[in-house]
Design an enzyme around this catalytic site. Structure first.
Site, mmCIF file in Angstrom:
data_model
loop_
_atom_site.group_PDB
_atom_site.id
_atom_site.type_symbol
_atom_site.label_atom_id
_atom_site.label_comp_id
_atom_site.label_asym_id
_atom_site.label_seq_id
_atom_site.Cartn_x
_atom_site.Cartn_y
_atom_site.Cartn_z
ATOM 1 N N GLU A 422 0.828 -1.224 0.000
ATOM 2 C CA GLU A 422 0.000 0.000 0.000
ATOM 3 C C GLU A 422 0.858 1.267 0.000
ATOM 4 O O GLU A 422 0.534 2.251 0.661
ATOM 5 C CB GLU A 422 -0.972 0.003 1.183
ATOM 6 C CG GLU A 422 -1.915 -1.174 1.205
ATOM 7 C CD GLU A 422 -2.629 -1.415 -0.109
ATOM 8 O OE1 GLU A 422 -2.855 -0.449 -0.860
ATOM 9 O OE2 GLU A 422 -2.934 -2.582 -0.410
ATOM 10 N N GLY A 423 1.941 1.238 -0.748
ATOM 11 C CA GLY A 423 2.864 2.372 -0.794
ATOM 12 C C GLY A 423 3.924 2.186 0.267
ATOM 13 O O GLY A 423 3.621 2.221 1.465
#
Length: 563
Positions: A422-423
């Protein structure tokens, strides 16, 4: 090892530190009354303690497997997921017009905290579905909403997010998956995606994939990416799962942890999909899901940290080496660090959820900016806390922490990926000093003003602690002013140190607020004093690091790295 949902801590934060009452006072969330919130939290705690926690070890010891093209989940996951589905836990913050409860993210994230501590591998599935629900609600056509949202919200169908390809990780713009228009308005999706959490399972009737792909005439880079909804089974005329779509699971990744969560390599071979949002605007639509997921991933780290903290404290109380090891100064130090870190990260994440709720309920730009600013801090702080606390739990266990049979190592193995997906945390930090400071630091300065106001209010009762918080906020204000004036490369080189410094000061702020709210005689003042005296001073060194700029980093050439 038994897990106990941290109901008392969540209640205290939502009552006194990051008040849910502020959210419930809005028209949008007026139904989130104290009685309803208590019932929701108690129900979630029972679900976690009695149903999810007992399958935690099974997920690690008996991983999901690919069998004749279908993913078979770990023993007990079917019953545990049924409890999530039948209890309506996927629907907590989903839109009421499609069967959701319409409750605030503040409550939902408290639930995700508990679920992550109980069984992170299983929690990932409903978290992905919730993110897809939000993306479809904001960006899909009315026809897609009417067909898909009730099924997803009920938990009968599940959702996934398909971004990554072998050559396109953080550089999503490099993706090659193609979407060719069909005559009936659908699209033929062809390509391969990797690292797809819960890309397939035997828990739900259908699995709906949100897939990033490129139209034939799309421009290069992220400006040429569109988003498509691609179900495993194509809905029939009645909206039920029909014939299989042209997609398959190629393989499951062999991972360090999260063995109960099937991470799939997905192949789309002319699969039928429907566009979500406008052509070439897929990243904007996908970011709706990703922002939801980033806060959810923060809660994953916090939930695992809570479970690790409980396990370490229980072991230290029972293990005797010249008396209970909990009485040894260094063991007590480790346990105290774990506990205060969990509280700080939890309060930061719930403050982010509160800001998101207030922005949604009021449309106020300042609340939206506050939520945006806090999101990368919450994600990094929550996941790093999970990693750090899980590692410390192994240390408290001594040699037994290195033995798989105790289950302690699973916390670390499961949570380690949260700083990556998620990043990555580095990307979160660069986002903080880039886009989130693009307002000249206004959102940051408003937060610092709030921190200093809280410190002033605490001076009469807790003068030493109040002064430490106020002084740290002033130092951070100067660092923010410096950061705003730097070139992008210098900001990026100091991004992670700056984010960690901000998290330290926010943690101190919330610990001070907790000590003031509890009053004399409670344990929160001792926890606050420990955090402020032993951990808050780290902010000064972090700021010094952040302000060193890119020079020391760039001076280390590839040759100096042995290349």
């Amino acid at each position: 090892m038994p897990f106990k949902a941290p109901l008392a801590d969540l209640r205290f934060i939502l009552d006194h530190v990051v008040p849910l009452s502020l959210v419930a006072a809005t028209e949008r969330y007026a139904e989130a009354t104290p009685d309803l919130a208590e019932a929701i939290l108690e129900g979630a705690a029972r679900l976690c303690d009695e149903t999810l926690a007992p399958v935690q070890r099974a997920g690690d010891l008996h991983p999901a497997r690919l069998e004749n093209g279908v993913v078979r989940t770990s023993p007990g996951f079917d019953g545990a997921y049924a409890a999530i589905r039948d209890g309506g836990w996927v629907s907590v913050c989903a839109p009421a017009e499609h069967g959701g409860m319409g409750l605030p993210q503040s409550l939902n994230m408290a639930i995700q905290d508990m679920m992550s501590g109980a069984c992170l591998s299983l929690q990932l599935s409903p978290l992905m579905t919730q993110g897809q629900i939000e993306a479809l609600d904001h960006h899909a056509s009315e026809e897609i909403k009417a067909l898909y949202l009730p099924k997803l919200i009920s938990g009968a169908w599940a959702g996934t997010m398909n971004l990554t390809e072998a050559q396109a990780g953080s550089d999503v713009g490099a993706l090659r998956t193609r979407a060719v228009p069909n005559a009936d308005g659908t699209y033929a999706i062809t390509g391969q995606k990797i690292f797809i959490s819960w890309g397939d399972s035997d828990l739900t009737e259908n699995i709906c994939h949100l897939v990033l792909a490129r139209l034939p005439d799309a421009p290069e880079g992220t400006r040429g990416i569109s988003l498509f909804l691609v179900p495993k089974f194509l809905p029939d005329a009645e909206g039920n799962p029909g014939r299989p779509n042209s997609l398959k699971v190629v393989s499951l990744e062999h991972k360090m942890g999260l063995h109960g969560s099937p991470t799939c390599v997905m192949a789309y071979e002319g699969a039928t999909g429907w566009m979500v949002g406008a052509p070439n605007r897929g990243m904007a639509a996908m970011f709706t899901m990703m922002n939801n997921a980033r806060l959810g991933v923060a809660m994953q780290g916090i939930g695992v940290a809570e479970a690790a903290c409980q396990a370490a404290a229980a072991y230290a109380a029972e293990r005797r080496q010249f008396g209970p090891i909990i009485d040894h100064a260094d063991v007590r130090r480790m346990l105290a660090e774990m506990r205060v870190e969990v509280f700080a990260a939890r309060a930061i994440a719930l403050a982010c959820a509160q800001s998101t709720d207030m922005a949604t309920a009021t449309g106020d730009a300042d609340w939206a900016a506050r939520a945006a600013f806090l999101t990368p801090i919450a994600k990094v702080c929550g996941t790093e806390t999970g990693i750090r606390v899980s590692e410390t739990a192994m240390q408290v266990h001594g040699g037994m922490g290195f033995i798989e049979e105790t289950g302690v190592a699973q916390f670390y193995r499961d949570v380690r990926v949260t700083a990556i997906y998620e990043g990555t945390n580095g990307i979160q930090a660069m986002d903080l000093v880039g886009r989130k400071l693009a307002d000249g630091g206004e959102a940051a300065f408003r937060l610092l003003e709030e921190i200093e106001t809280g410190a002033e209010a605490a001076r009469a009762r807790l003068p030493e602690l109040a002064e430490a918080v106020w002084s740290a906020a002033e130092t951070l204000r100067e660092a923010t002013e410096w950061m705003v004036g730097q070139a992008p490369r210098d900001r990026q080189a100091g991004a992670m140190a700056y984010l960690r410094a901000f998290a330290r000061v926010l943690g101190a702020h919330f610990h001070l607020r907790a000590a003031m709210a509890e009053g004399p005689g409670g344990h929160r003042e001792a926890l606050a004093a420990f955090y402020l005296r032993r951990l808050l001073p780290q902010h000064a060194a972090l700021i010094e690091e952040a302000r060193s700029g890119a020079g020391p980093v760039d001076a280390v050439t590839p040759a100096a790295l042995g290349l």
